[in-house]
Design an enzyme around this catalytic site. Structure first.
Site, PDB file in Angstrom:
ATOM      1  N   LYS B  77       0.851  -1.199   0.000  1.00  0.00           N
ATOM      2  CA  LYS B  77       0.000   0.000   0.000  1.00  0.00           C
ATOM      3  C   LYS B  77       0.881   1.241   0.000  1.00  0.00           C
ATOM      4  CE  LYS B  77      -3.875   1.984   2.686  1.00  0.00           C
ATOM      5  NZ  LYS B  77      -4.659   1.840   3.934  1.00  0.00           N
ATOM      6  N   SER B 152      -9.683   1.706   3.098  1.00  0.00           N
ATOM      7  CA  SER B 152      -8.815   2.453   2.206  1.00  0.00           C
ATOM      8  C   SER B 152      -7.777   1.604   1.473  1.00  0.00           C
ATOM      9  CB  SER B 152      -8.095   3.540   2.980  1.00  0.00           C
ATOM     10  OG  SER B 152      -7.190   2.969   3.926  1.00  0.00           O
ATOM     11  N   SER B 176      -9.682  -0.495   7.433  1.00  0.00           N
ATOM     12  CA  SER B 176      -9.131  -0.321   6.089  1.00  0.00           C
ATOM     13  C   SER B 176      -8.420  -1.534   5.498  1.00  0.00           C
ATOM     14  CB  SER B 176      -8.180   0.881   6.052  1.00  0.00           C
ATOM     15  OG  SER B 176      -8.915   2.071   5.981  1.00  0.00           O
TER      16      SER B 176
END
Lengths: 105, 491
Positions: B77, B152, B176
């Protein structure tokens, strides 16, 4: 509506955000909705309940004060928006009348 | 095409049956073919990745130990710093920024033999539940390209669900990792707060953020967790104890385990009927296999969402003050330092980030601090107490991971409160700092995945993985979607 246009302008100034007129209108509505929803917690009885700032019972993490290696200055400067003579170059913070470093004398 | 797990890949690379270079080359080719549709990656790093793969291969041929995750291609990420590789957090304010150091979690994954192939898309600064808040465009759900992957960590979830890579790292502040794992039909795990070092994780809400694995199955999640967990002197909030190896605790059965169903997080109007149906079917399977199912209550759970949306924005407003246009990232010049700050932040931050900075600044400002932020911190204590009570009745707790399946692109963008509801079931764990995991438990009628969430007390990751592996053994795991593969090409 719990948050007024004036509140938005004041908070934006605290947060160093330069909001457009549209954003000010939009945030007044949206932040009111969110705050009104969140304000429901005020109905909860928390008398005598200690606040939790952090989930771990850790405090005052200490280590021996031994010098170690640091990252290279050039690498840091390569990521700065502007630099000069090995320093990060930033806008003037003090105006002329304030004197001090950078103030005209 | 492959739905090989990380452990299968590592086994074949370690034994010399396959080269890491081949494995990584194939992963990059899958991304090249399929990611135009999915947009899981913000960038790939072929030259670096192949160089790392070659190092693994020469270790193997030299008789050395290449590590337990040798040759496993992983996605990271874009909130995790990677030295010399652009790291943006999905924000224009960091476009072009190359961190001078690498996050500990990434360093440890690489030390275990894994090979980073690229950085994945995300909601800007991890604020969002759909990955639509990225400044670089949305990621699509590999199982239905018109729907969101969740967020997210949506890019990481989509990269695994698409079959591009078997492992990705995400970060979880209010769900997330788990919510996108649920919406994409993969496994996503949030460790106990402090188990995995946050060094090199760009901070959103420092008392809640935690890095964790996103994988195809539970055994891979346990292997990746074991590789990245453990004390790190570079993170003052890192737990000093030794983090136990959890891989040996996977028994693939639920016999003798008591699952506590959290009443407040498993009924009500917020839930899709299909989600509740799949959840209850899984509970029945657990009972059928010798597990015990009891109902427990978290009375303060209904206030957890409100407390979270005061605490997290408050911490964010403070953390994001560092983006001032001075030392790194974007700078838009103004007539004064303050005007430069304001112009830079106005141009560099997107809507949701500004909204949360405003919300947090308001909650912390004079006259409102006690009513909002301090009150929310007390509610946080109540949530923790409720968990203690619930764990006196059950070994692990459970609920659906997300109240709904993946929603349509754009569907919740204009309604922040509706978007925030996506995190209803995941947020209480973050407030308590406990570990939790989402595993796939079935699809709705249109084939959209549904997640089953298991929660455990702090530091009880071994119990968490054991329960999750037990559930997975009953339900199975969802095959990746493999977009970009021509018909007949699949294995």
């Amino acid at each position: 509506m719990s948050i007024t246009r004036e509140d938005v302008v004041h908070v934006a100034r605290l947060a160093r955000l330069e909001l457009s007129e549209d954003e000010i209108e939009q945030f007044a509505v949206q932040l009111s909705d969110i705050i009104d929803h969140a304000a429901r917690i005020q109905a909860l009885d928390t008398e005598g309940v200690e606040p939790t700032a952090h989930p771990l019972p850790l405090s005052n993490i200490l280590r021996d004060d031994e010098p170690g290696s640091t990252l290279d200055r050039e690498v840091f400067l390569s990521q700065a928006p502007a630099c000069e003579d090995g320093y990060v170059k930033v806008p003037r913070i003090l105006d002329d009348s304030a004197g001090g470093p950078g103030g005209g004398t | 095409m492959t739905s090989e797990t990380a452990l299968e890949i590592a086994r074949s690379v370690r034994s010399g049956d396959r080269s890491a270079v081949d494995v990584v080359t194939e992963a990059l080719a899958r991304i090249e073919a399929g990611d135009r549709d999915v947009a899981a990656f913000l960038r790939t790093t072929p030259a670096r990745s192949l160089e790392a793969a070659r190092r693994i291969d020469s270790l193997v041929s030299g008789g050395g130990d290449p590590g337990p995750l040798a040759g496993v291609p992983v996605a990271v990420k874009d909130v995790l710093c990677t030295e010399g590789v652009e790291t943006t957090c999905g924000s224009k304010i960091l476009a072009g920024w190359e961190p001078p150091y690498t996050a500990t979690a990434v360093t440890r994954l690489e030390a275990a033999g894994a090979v980073v192939v690229g950085k994945t898309n995300m909601d800007e600064f991890a604020m969002g539940s759909s990955t639509e808040n990225s400044a670089f465009g949305p990621t699509r759900n590999p199982h239905d390209l018109e729907r969101v992957p969740g967020g997210s960590s949506g890019g990481s979830a989509a990269a695994v669900a698409a079959g591009f890579v078997p492992v990705a790292l995400g970060s979880d502040t209010g769900g997330s990792i788990r919510q996108p794992a649920s919406l994409c039909g993969i496994v996503g795990m949030k460790p106990t707060y402090g188990r995995v070092s946050r060094y090199g994780l760009v901070a959103f809400a420092s008392s809640l953020d935690q890095i964790g694995p996103m994988t195809l199955d539970v055994a891979d999640a346990a292997a990746v967790y074991t590789a990245i967990a453990g004390h790190d002197p570079l993170d003052a909030t890192s737990i000093p104890d030794v983090s136990p190896d959890v891989k040996g605790d996977l028994h693939d059965d639920v016999e003798g385990l008591t699952f506590g169903v959290i009443r407040e997080l498993s009924e009500g109007d917020a839930f899709d009927p299909a989600v509740l149906e799949a959840f209850r079917r899984t509970l029945a399977a657990i009972e059928g296999a010798g597990g015990r199912v009891v109902e427990v209550s978290l009375p303060s759970a209904e206030h957890a969402l409100s407390a979270y949306y005061l605490i997290a924005p408050a911490e964010a407003s403070s953390n994001l003050a560092r983006f001032d246009g001075m030392r790194y990232g974007l700078r838009i010049e103004g007539d004064s330092a303050e005007e430069t700050n304001r112009r830079t932040r106005e141009a560099g931050f997107g809507d949701e980030v500004k909204r949360r900075i405003m919300l947090g600044t308001y909650a912390l400002s004079a006259g409102y601090y006690d009513a909002y932020y301090a009150k929310a911190q007390r509610v946080r204590t109540l949530v923790i107490r409720d968990f203690v009570d619930a764990y006196s009745e059950a070994d692990v707790l459970c609920s659906p991971t997300s109240p709904t399946v993946a929603f349509g692109l754009g569907e919740r963008l204009d309604n922040p409160l509706a978007m925030y509801q996506s995190d209803l079931c995941t947020i209480p764990t973050n407030l308590a700092g406990h570990p939790a995991i989402s595993v796939w438990c079935g699809d709705d009628a249109s084939g959209l995945p549904i997640g089953f969430q298991v929660l455990a007390p702090e530091l009880e990751e071994a119990r968490l993985f054991r329960a999750a592996a037990g559930v997975e053994a009953l339900v199975g795991f969802k095959e990746p979607a493999c977009p970009g593969v021509l018909p007949g090409e699949g294995a």
